[in-house]
Motif scaffolding. Structure first.
Motif, PDB file in Angstrom:
ATOM      1  N   GLN A 226       0.728  -1.187   0.037  1.00 31.26           N
ATOM      2  CA  GLN A 226       0.023   0.008   0.005  1.00 31.26           C
ATOM      3  C   GLN A 226       0.886   1.309   0.034  1.00 31.26           C
ATOM      4  O   GLN A 226       0.475   2.332  -0.544  1.00 31.26           O
ATOM      5  N   ARG A 227       2.080   1.147   0.624  1.00 32.14           N
ATOM      6  CA  ARG A 227       2.869   2.409   0.597  1.00 32.14           C
ATOM      7  C   ARG A 227       3.583   2.335  -0.682  1.00 32.14           C
ATOM      8  O   ARG A 227       3.760   3.591  -1.355  1.00 32.14           O
ATOM      9  N   LEU A 228       4.001   1.323  -1.180  1.00 29.21           N
ATOM     10  CA  LEU A 228       4.736   1.374  -2.803  1.00 29.21           C
ATOM     11  C   LEU A 228       3.943   2.071  -3.690  1.00 29.21           C
ATOM     12  O   LEU A 228       4.416   2.723  -4.573  1.00 29.21           O
ATOM     13  N   VAL A 229       2.452   1.455  -3.648  1.00 32.94           N
ATOM     14  CA  VAL A 229       1.675   1.987  -5.040  1.00 32.94           C
ATOM     15  C   VAL A 229       1.291   3.525  -4.514  1.00 32.94           C
ATOM     16  O   VAL A 229       0.560   3.768  -5.363  1.00 32.94           O
ATOM     17  N   SER A 230       1.644   3.974  -3.420  1.00 33.52           N
ATOM     18  CA  SER A 230       1.298   5.340  -3.027  1.00 33.52           C
ATOM     19  C   SER A 230       2.283   6.380  -3.796  1.00 33.52           C
ATOM     20  O   SER A 230       2.009   7.702  -3.598  1.00 33.52           O
ATOM     21  N   THR A 231       3.321   5.939  -4.133  1.00 31.26           N
ATOM     22  CA  THR A 231       4.390   6.706  -4.663  1.00 31.26           C
ATOM     23  C   THR A 231       4.367   7.425  -5.911  1.00 31.26           C
ATOM     24  O   THR A 231       3.222   6.596  -6.656  1.00 31.26           O
ATOM     25  N   ARG A 232       4.945   8.258  -6.473  1.00 29.88           N
ATOM     26  CA  ARG A 232       4.529   8.860  -7.930  1.00 29.88           C
ATOM     27  C   ARG A 232       5.064   8.177  -8.777  1.00 29.88           C
ATOM     28  O   ARG A 232       4.403   8.157 -10.092  1.00 29.88           O
ATOM     29  N   SER A 233       6.041   7.142  -8.795  1.00 30.13           N
ATOM     30  CA  SER A 233       6.394   6.445  -9.877  1.00 30.13           C
ATOM     31  C   SER A 233       7.043   5.009  -9.555  1.00 30.13           C
ATOM     32  O   SER A 233       7.494   4.988  -8.323  1.00 30.13           O
ATOM     33  N   MET A 234       7.275   4.398 -10.590  1.00 33.76           N
ATOM     34  CA  MET A 234       8.149   2.861 -10.079  1.00 33.76           C
ATOM     35  C   MET A 234       9.390   3.321  -9.759  1.00 33.76           C
ATOM     36  O   MET A 234       9.892   2.669  -8.931  1.00 33.76           O
ATOM     37  N   GLN A 235       9.914   4.442 -10.203  1.00 29.96           N
ATOM     38  CA  GLN A 235      11.326   4.716  -9.698  1.00 29.96           C
ATOM     39  C   GLN A 235      11.364   5.164  -8.271  1.00 29.96           C
ATOM     40  O   GLN A 235      12.246   4.759  -7.505  1.00 29.96           O
ATOM     41  N   ASP A 236      10.541   5.903  -7.846  1.00 30.49           N
ATOM     42  CA  ASP A 236      10.527   6.201  -6.330  1.00 30.49           C
ATOM     43  C   ASP A 236      10.065   4.934  -5.748  1.00 30.49           C
ATOM     44  O   ASP A 236      10.398   4.995  -4.498  1.00 30.49           O
ATOM     45  N   ALA A 237       9.308   4.073  -6.061  1.00 34.45           N
ATOM     46  CA  ALA A 237       8.914   2.875  -5.231  1.00 34.45           C
ATOM     47  C   ALA A 237      10.105   1.839  -5.138  1.00 34.45           C
ATOM     48  O   ALA A 237      10.565   1.409  -4.025  1.00 34.45           O
ATOM     49  N   ASN A 238      11.269   2.169  -6.150  1.00 37.04           N
ATOM     50  CA  ASN A 238      12.523   1.272  -6.174  1.00 37.04           C
ATOM     51  C   ASN A 238      13.167   2.071  -5.051  1.00 37.04           C
ATOM     52  O   ASN A 238      13.959   1.351  -4.282  1.00 37.04           O
ATOM     53  N   LYS A 239      13.400   3.434  -4.890  1.00 41.68           N
ATOM     54  CA  LYS A 239      14.218   4.110  -4.205  1.00 41.68           C
ATOM     55  C   LYS A 239      13.634   3.874  -2.744  1.00 41.68           C
ATOM     56  O   LYS A 239      14.499   3.820  -1.604  1.00 41.68           O
ATOM     57  N   VAL A 240      12.372   3.652  -2.220  1.00 40.02           N
ATOM     58  CA  VAL A 240      11.920   3.325  -1.052  1.00 40.02           C
ATOM     59  C   VAL A 240      12.717   2.196  -0.655  1.00 40.02           C
ATOM     60  O   VAL A 240      13.320   2.062   0.624  1.00 40.02           O
ATOM     61  N   TYR A 241      12.926   0.981  -1.464  1.00 43.76           N
ATOM     62  CA  TYR A 241      13.322  -0.242  -0.932  1.00 43.76           C
ATOM     63  C   TYR A 241      15.152  -0.035  -0.855  1.00 43.76           C
ATOM     64  O   TYR A 241      15.573  -0.278  -0.091  1.00 43.76           O
ATOM     65  N   LEU A 242      15.595   0.775  -1.801  1.00 43.31           N
ATOM     66  CA  LEU A 242      17.002   1.097  -1.901  1.00 43.31           C
ATOM     67  C   LEU A 242      17.431   1.936  -0.655  1.00 43.31           C
ATOM     68  O   LEU A 242      18.251   1.775  -0.114  1.00 43.31           O
ATOM     69  N   PHE A 243      16.599   3.033   0.065  1.00 44.53           N
ATOM     70  CA  PHE A 243      16.765   3.558   1.148  1.00 44.53           C
ATOM     71  C   PHE A 243      16.581   2.796   2.232  1.00 44.53           C
ATOM     72  O   PHE A 243      17.471   3.070   3.329  1.00 44.53           O
ATOM     73  N   THR A 244      15.595   2.070   2.405  1.00 40.84           N
ATOM     74  CA  THR A 244      15.132   1.357   3.477  1.00 40.84           C
ATOM     75  C   THR A 244      16.150   0.466   4.100  1.00 40.84           C
ATOM     76  O   THR A 244      16.449   0.128   5.006  1.00 40.84           O
ATOM     77  N   GLY A 245      16.766  -0.185   3.266  1.00 42.93           N
ATOM     78  CA  GLY A 245      17.881  -1.372   3.358  1.00 42.93           C
ATOM     79  C   GLY A 245      18.695  -0.872   4.575  1.00 42.93           C
ATOM     80  O   GLY A 245      19.053  -1.584   5.619  1.00 42.93           O
ATOM     81  N   PRO A 246      19.704   0.205   3.987  1.00 37.97           N
ATOM     82  CA  PRO A 246      20.613   0.849   4.677  1.00 37.97           C
ATOM     83  C   PRO A 246      20.212   1.141   6.295  1.00 37.97           C
ATOM     84  O   PRO A 246      20.796   1.106   7.276  1.00 37.97           O
ATOM     85  N   LEU A 247      18.938   1.730   6.321  1.00 35.28           N
ATOM     86  CA  LEU A 247      18.230   2.236   7.403  1.00 35.28           C
ATOM     87  C   LEU A 247      17.808   1.253   8.381  1.00 35.28           C
ATOM     88  O   LEU A 247      18.366   1.173   9.569  1.00 35.28           O
ATOM     89  N   VAL A 248      17.457   0.166   7.791  1.00 33.94           N
ATOM     90  CA  VAL A 248      17.161  -1.233   8.781  1.00 33.94           C
ATOM     91  C   VAL A 248      18.494  -1.871   9.373  1.00 33.94           C
ATOM     92  O   VAL A 248      18.570  -2.039  10.489  1.00 33.94           O
ATOM     93  N   VAL A 249      19.628  -1.934   8.493  1.00 32.47           N
ATOM     94  CA  VAL A 249      20.992  -2.414   8.943  1.00 32.47           C
ATOM     95  C   VAL A 249      21.421  -1.495   9.902  1.00 32.47           C
ATOM     96  O   VAL A 249      21.844  -2.193  11.230  1.00 32.47           O
ATOM     97  N   VAL A 250      21.178   0.071  10.119  1.00 28.91           N
ATOM     98  CA  VAL A 250      21.752   0.798  11.134  1.00 28.91           C
ATOM     99  C   VAL A 250      20.897   0.523  12.445  1.00 28.91           C
ATOM    100  O   VAL A 250      21.371   0.570  13.400  1.00 28.91           O
ATOM    101  N   PHE A 251      19.522   0.361  11.902  1.00 29.03           N
ATOM    102  CA  PHE A 251      18.655   0.461  13.326  1.00 29.03           C
ATOM    103  C   PHE A 251      19.071  -1.109  14.104  1.00 29.03           C
ATOM    104  O   PHE A 251      19.030  -0.939  15.331  1.00 29.03           O
ATOM    105  N   VAL A 252      18.907  -1.898  13.454  1.00 33.94           N
ATOM    106  CA  VAL A 252      19.206  -3.548  13.762  1.00 33.94           C
ATOM    107  C   VAL A 252      20.534  -3.409  14.611  1.00 33.94           C
ATOM    108  O   VAL A 252      20.640  -4.049  15.574  1.00 33.94           O
TER     109      VAL A 252
END
Length: 558
Positions: A226-252
């Motif tokens: 639901q979050r991914l399809v709320s973005t403006r484009s497929m490129q933005d949807a890919n950026k969500v995963y590209l950005f979230t991965g490093p963020l999760v690594v830092v968090f864990v």
């Protein structure tokens, strides 16, 4: 406001706020309380979970995003109707998804309430009601935009709380070198468990391979899609995963460090609250640690309490928004299709409110929960999401799969997953905890009769490897009489009930695919052959293998 604006933010949201929202939704109070407790209880093998998490984000970018984003679905389970041409498959998937989300939200709401009840003195019912009511109100009024932007703020609160605790407690424990030495001496620094025995709770293999399946199943959930399809484009949807991965690594990583610092802090202070009986439940040990570590400045410990509540709020708001979308799109389309946008939006808001109240009530009804929150949260999701992931893999990988195979494969895997979870609860073999800290500096009048005695080994009574462990009483046995094999299975015959909880999403997914394919083949051969699905309903990397170049090109041009 139209229903699309309410549920999806009008499909115009930017990548960065959606990234922080997705991060906050799943890096919840369960993680904040559970990961440091996991390090305290079982050591550092848990850090390898980050390999599986990062792999899952990469796999989602090459499977989920190019498959589902172009379909412009609101509910992820609409894919099943499109792919298998079957409302039955869609309804089964949606019902299972709703059950999974409700289970996860219950644990996410209850775990901080239980922890804070004893450690801080906040009544259980008050914590649950405050979080439930707050999350329900702002989600009902603002929809997806309010959820996303509130999650953005909560993400900053979460990191501020974590870094504050680590900094102060590390200084009190004597510095990072001391923290490392103490944890090494107590046996918690473990990075070399490469056992192939599936019964071992955490190894390199289940923390990388099995966790990949778990997180990929999370990515295919309604809350994520639901979050991914709320973005403006497929490129933005890919950026969500590209950005979230490093963020999760830092968090864990920071939460694992928090667990190590917590162990050293208790050792240096000479008083382990769980060993002393100050707290009766492992899930309460993190708030207790924080309250004492930050007590030098009045009000500072409230920052971490706010961090825990922020995690619970983000999970609740995301969950009830997703459940409302599922109900409207999967269960009530016949009722809503001829209604005006205003009426549909009003009904959707009512559904958000209903699920908020329901989640709050379920959390209170489960108030006797005492199990390890990371494991319980994992099990609550994987018992259902494993078969659901298998259903997406079956549809996305194999054009031969039909609705009959999908239904039979999914139901078989679901029954197996629940059977194994319940059997593990009842018959699984207990896994020993790491030794707790000293109690010699605790207040004499307050030390429980279960205080530690030198020369004894400390384990827990009950099934720690089970899906739901409701017993956390401490027992003490002479070291000479205890099996010191770290896995605890040296002389025990193999049993499915002893298999590590981490493998649940793997078995659920594989069973769905294998049985679904076999059933589809039999049905196609001996009954009526199902029509071949369009290429756009398969993962892009599979299309050239099953379809002609012209079919693939037509799909990509649409």
């Amino acid at each position: 406001m139209t229903n699309t604006e309410y549920l999806l933010g009008g499909r115009r949201l930017r990548a960065l706020p959606v990234t922080l929202s997705l991060f906050a939704s799943f890096m919840s109070a369960i993680s904040l309380l559970g990961i440091p407790t996991e390090i305290y209880s079982y050591g550092t093998m848990y850090v390898y979970c980050q390999i599986g998490q990062v792999l899952s984000y990469f796999l989602a970018m090459v499977t989920l995003v190019p498959l589902l984003y172009p379909l412009r679905v609101t509910s992820v389970y609409e894919y099943f109707q499109l792919r298998f041409q079957s409302r039955t498959v869609q309804l089964l998937g949606a019902a299972c998804g709703v059950m999974s989300t409700l289970s996860y939200m219950t644990v996410a709401l209850l775990s901080p309430a239980l922890a804070l009840e004893t450690a801080v003195g906040v009544p259980l019912w008050l914590s649950i009601v405050l979080v439930g009511a707050t999350g329900t109100v702002y989600t009902t009024l603002g929809g997806m935009k309010s959820v996303v932007w509130t999650d953005v703020f909560q993400s900053f609160v979460i990191f501020a709380g974590i870094f504050t605790v680590i900094g102060k407690a590390t200084v009190d424990a004597g510095g990072l070198e001391t923290v490392w030495r103490i944890n090494k001496d107590t046996g918690r620094i473990i990075f070399d468990d490469f056992s192939l025995d599936p019964r071992v709770r955490h190894t390199f293999w289940n923390m990388s391979v099995a966790i990949t399946f778990y997180w990929l199943a999370i990515h295919f959930s309604q809350t994520s899609v639901q979050r991914l399809v709320s973005t403006r484009s497929m490129q933005d949807a890919n950026k969500v995963y590209l950005f979230t991965g490093p963020l999760v690594v830092v968090f864990v990583s920071t939460l694992c460090v928090t667990g190590l610092v917590m162990v050293a802090y208790f050792q240096q202070s000479g008083c382990d609250p769980l060993a002393a009986g100050y707290v009766k439940n492992k899930n309460q040990i993190v708030p207790y640690f924080v309250i004492h570590a930050l007590s030098f400045l009045p009000g500072l410990s409230g920052l971490y309490v706010a961090t825990i509540f922020s995690g619970a709020l983000s999970t609740l708001s995301s969950g009830i928004n997703a459940l409302a979308a599922n109900t409207a799109q999967d269960f009530l389309p016949w009722f809503l299709q001829h209604r005006s946008d205003a009426v549909v939006t009003a009904i959707t808001k009512s559904l958000v409110c209903f699920f908020g109240i329901a989640s709050t009530g379920l959390a209170y009804l489960a108030k006797d929960f005492q199990g390890p929150v990371i494991q319980v949260g994992f099990t609550a999701v994987s018992a259902t999401n494993g078969p659901l992931l298998g259903l997406f893999l079956l549809g996305g990988l194999f054009p031969q799969a039909n609705y009959v195979g999908a239904v039979i494969g999914f139901l078989t895997a679901l029954v197996f997953s629940f059977w194994q979870a319940l059997g593990t609860l009842r018959f699984g073999h207990p896994i020993p905890m790491m030794p707790m800290g000293p109690t010699d500096q605790c207040s004499v009048g307050n030390v429980s009769t279960t205080a530690l005695t030198p020369g004894y080994n400390y384990t827990t009574v009950g099934n720690i490897n089970s899906s739901f462990d409701f017993t956390t009483q401490i027992s003490f046995e002479n070291v000479q009489g205890v099996d010191l094999n770290p896995s605890g299975f040296s002389n025990r015959a193999f049993s499915m009930y002893d298999v590590s909880y981490t493998w649940a999403p793997v078995t659920g997914s594989i069973l769905t695919v294998v049985i679904g394919l076999i059933t589809s083949f039999i049905f196609n051969q001996f009954f009526r052959k199902a029509s071949r699905p369009e290429a756009k309903f398969l993962f892009p990397f599979c299309r050239p293998f099953w379809y002609s170049d012209r079919d693939v090109l037509q799909t990509e041009m649409k």
